[in-house]
Design a protein around this motif. Structure first.
Motif, PDB file in Angstrom:
ATOM      1  N   VAL A   1      49.998  44.281  32.612  1.00 21.38           N
ATOM      2  CA  VAL A   1      50.238  43.683  33.927  1.00 21.38           C
ATOM      3  C   VAL A   1      49.791  44.640  35.023  1.00 21.38           C
ATOM      4  O   VAL A   1      49.124  44.246  35.985  1.00 21.38           O
ATOM      5  N   ASN A   2      50.124  45.915  34.884  1.00 23.67           N
ATOM      6  CA  ASN A   2      49.707  46.911  35.873  1.00 23.67           C
ATOM      7  C   ASN A   2      48.184  47.021  35.930  1.00 23.67           C
ATOM      8  O   ASN A   2      47.612  47.189  37.014  1.00 23.67           O
ATOM      9  N   LEU A   3      47.525  46.916  34.786  1.00 25.89           N
ATOM     10  CA  LEU A   3      46.059  46.953  34.742  1.00 25.89           C
ATOM     11  C   LEU A   3      45.467  45.737  35.472  1.00 25.89           C
ATOM     12  O   LEU A   3      44.496  45.874  36.225  1.00 25.89           O
ATOM     13  N   LEU A   4      46.039  44.565  35.272  1.00 25.25           N
ATOM     14  CA  LEU A   4      45.563  43.364  35.967  1.00 25.25           C
ATOM     15  C   LEU A   4      45.708  43.523  37.480  1.00 25.25           C
ATOM     16  O   LEU A   4      44.784  43.220  38.239  1.00 25.25           O
ATOM     17  N   LYS A   5      46.873  44.018  37.921  1.00 24.59           N
ATOM     18  CA  LYS A   5      47.101  44.234  39.351  1.00 24.59           C
ATOM     19  C   LYS A   5      46.122  45.269  39.911  1.00 24.59           C
ATOM     20  O   LYS A   5      45.580  45.083  41.002  1.00 24.59           O
TER      21      LYS A   5
ATOM     22  N   GLY B   1      39.143  43.202  44.154  1.00 19.70           N
ATOM     23  CA  GLY B   1      39.472  42.091  45.034  1.00 19.70           C
ATOM     24  C   GLY B   1      39.755  40.796  44.304  1.00 19.70           C
ATOM     25  O   GLY B   1      40.212  39.833  44.909  1.00 19.70           O
ATOM     26  N   TRP B   2      39.483  40.752  43.014  1.00 20.99           N
ATOM     27  CA  TRP B   2      39.699  39.538  42.226  1.00 20.99           C
ATOM     28  C   TRP B   2      39.673  39.854  40.738  1.00 20.99           C
ATOM     29  O   TRP B   2      39.239  40.929  40.335  1.00 20.99           O
ATOM     30  N   ILE B   3      40.129  38.861  39.952  1.00 24.72           N
ATOM     31  CA  ILE B   3      40.026  38.938  38.497  1.00 24.72           C
ATOM     32  C   ILE B   3      39.843  37.508  37.986  1.00 24.72           C
ATOM     33  O   ILE B   3      40.456  36.571  38.509  1.00 24.72           O
ATOM     34  N   ASP B   4      38.951  37.335  37.012  1.00 24.78           N
ATOM     35  CA  ASP B   4      38.708  36.031  36.402  1.00 24.78           C
ATOM     36  C   ASP B   4      39.416  35.964  35.049  1.00 24.78           C
ATOM     37  O   ASP B   4      39.273  36.875  34.230  1.00 24.78           O
ATOM     38  N   LEU B   5      40.146  34.873  34.836  1.00 27.45           N
ATOM     39  CA  LEU B   5      40.862  34.665  33.582  1.00 27.45           C
ATOM     40  C   LEU B   5      40.652  33.229  33.114  1.00 27.45           C
ATOM     41  O   LEU B   5      40.686  32.303  33.926  1.00 27.45           O
TER      42      LEU B   5
ATOM     43  N   ALA C   1      57.854  40.937  42.623  1.00 30.34           N
ATOM     44  CA  ALA C   1      57.272  41.967  41.754  1.00 30.34           C
ATOM     45  C   ALA C   1      56.589  41.369  40.521  1.00 30.34           C
ATOM     46  O   ALA C   1      55.718  42.003  39.933  1.00 30.34           O
ATOM     47  N   GLN C   2      56.967  40.160  40.121  1.00 30.20           N
ATOM     48  CA  GLN C   2      56.369  39.510  38.952  1.00 30.20           C
ATOM     49  C   GLN C   2      55.023  38.856  39.269  1.00 30.20           C
ATOM     50  O   GLN C   2      54.273  38.521  38.368  1.00 30.20           O
ATOM     51  N   VAL C   3      54.728  38.659  40.556  1.00 30.67           N
ATOM     52  CA  VAL C   3      53.497  37.975  40.948  1.00 30.67           C
ATOM     53  C   VAL C   3      52.328  38.938  40.879  1.00 30.67           C
ATOM     54  O   VAL C   3      52.379  40.058  41.387  1.00 30.67           O
ATOM     55  N   ILE C   4      51.250  38.485  40.244  1.00 34.91           N
ATOM     56  CA  ILE C   4      50.047  39.297  40.058  1.00 34.91           C
ATOM     57  C   ILE C   4      48.964  38.923  41.063  1.00 34.91           C
ATOM     58  O   ILE C   4      48.271  39.770  41.595  1.00 34.91           O
TER      59      ILE C   4
END
Length: 147
Positions: free
Chosen positions: A8-12, A19-23, A95-98
């Protein structure tokens, strides 16, 4: 798939850096708006610009990544729900929101969340208590036809 706090920390951190992440989408909880395999782009979460109907990426207490629609903010928590789900999710802490959904890459093109259609669609979904039943009925028929 379960995610631990390091993931989760890596995704954040990826969203912060790029500025973004694709999933890729999994499951059917946001059907028909988001379908399995479509690529969802999430951007930095900014609670100041949050609007009812937006789709947030968060991790549940059981470690699952989930993208569901915002219904309201209540007592320091976000109340979210999948479009085909009949029940609201457990309250989600900030805090749970990514991240927040920016776009969905579909087979026929890209849907940008700031455009009028996604906005109107989201308002219709959160305003209608019967939308989940309608989507579930439609999804069941589609899945039965595929078998």
């Amino acid at each position: 798939m379960r995610f631990d706090q390091n993931t989760v920390n890596l995704l954040k951190a990826t969203i912060e850096k790029h500025g973004w992440i694709d999933l890729p989408a999994e499951g059917f909880s946001m059907y028909p708006f988001i379908q399995k395999g479509e690529i969802c782009r999430f951007i930095r979460f900014d609670h100041r610009n949050l609007k009812k109907g937006q789709i947030l990426l968060f991790y549940s207490k059981s470690g699952k990544l989930i993208a569901h629609r915002l219904y309201r903010y209540e007592k320091g928590h976000y109340i979210l729900k999948g479009d085909t789900n009949e029940c609201l999710d457990e309250p989600v802490s900030p805090a749970q929101v990514i991240g927040c959904l920016e776009s969905v890459q579909k087979k026929k093109g890209m849907i940008m969340m700031h455009k009028p259609f996604p906005f109107l669609y989201s308002q219709a979904v959160v305003s209608s208590p019967f939308s989940a039943r309608l989507f579930r009925f439609y999804l069941k028929r589609r899945l039965d036809e595929a078998l």
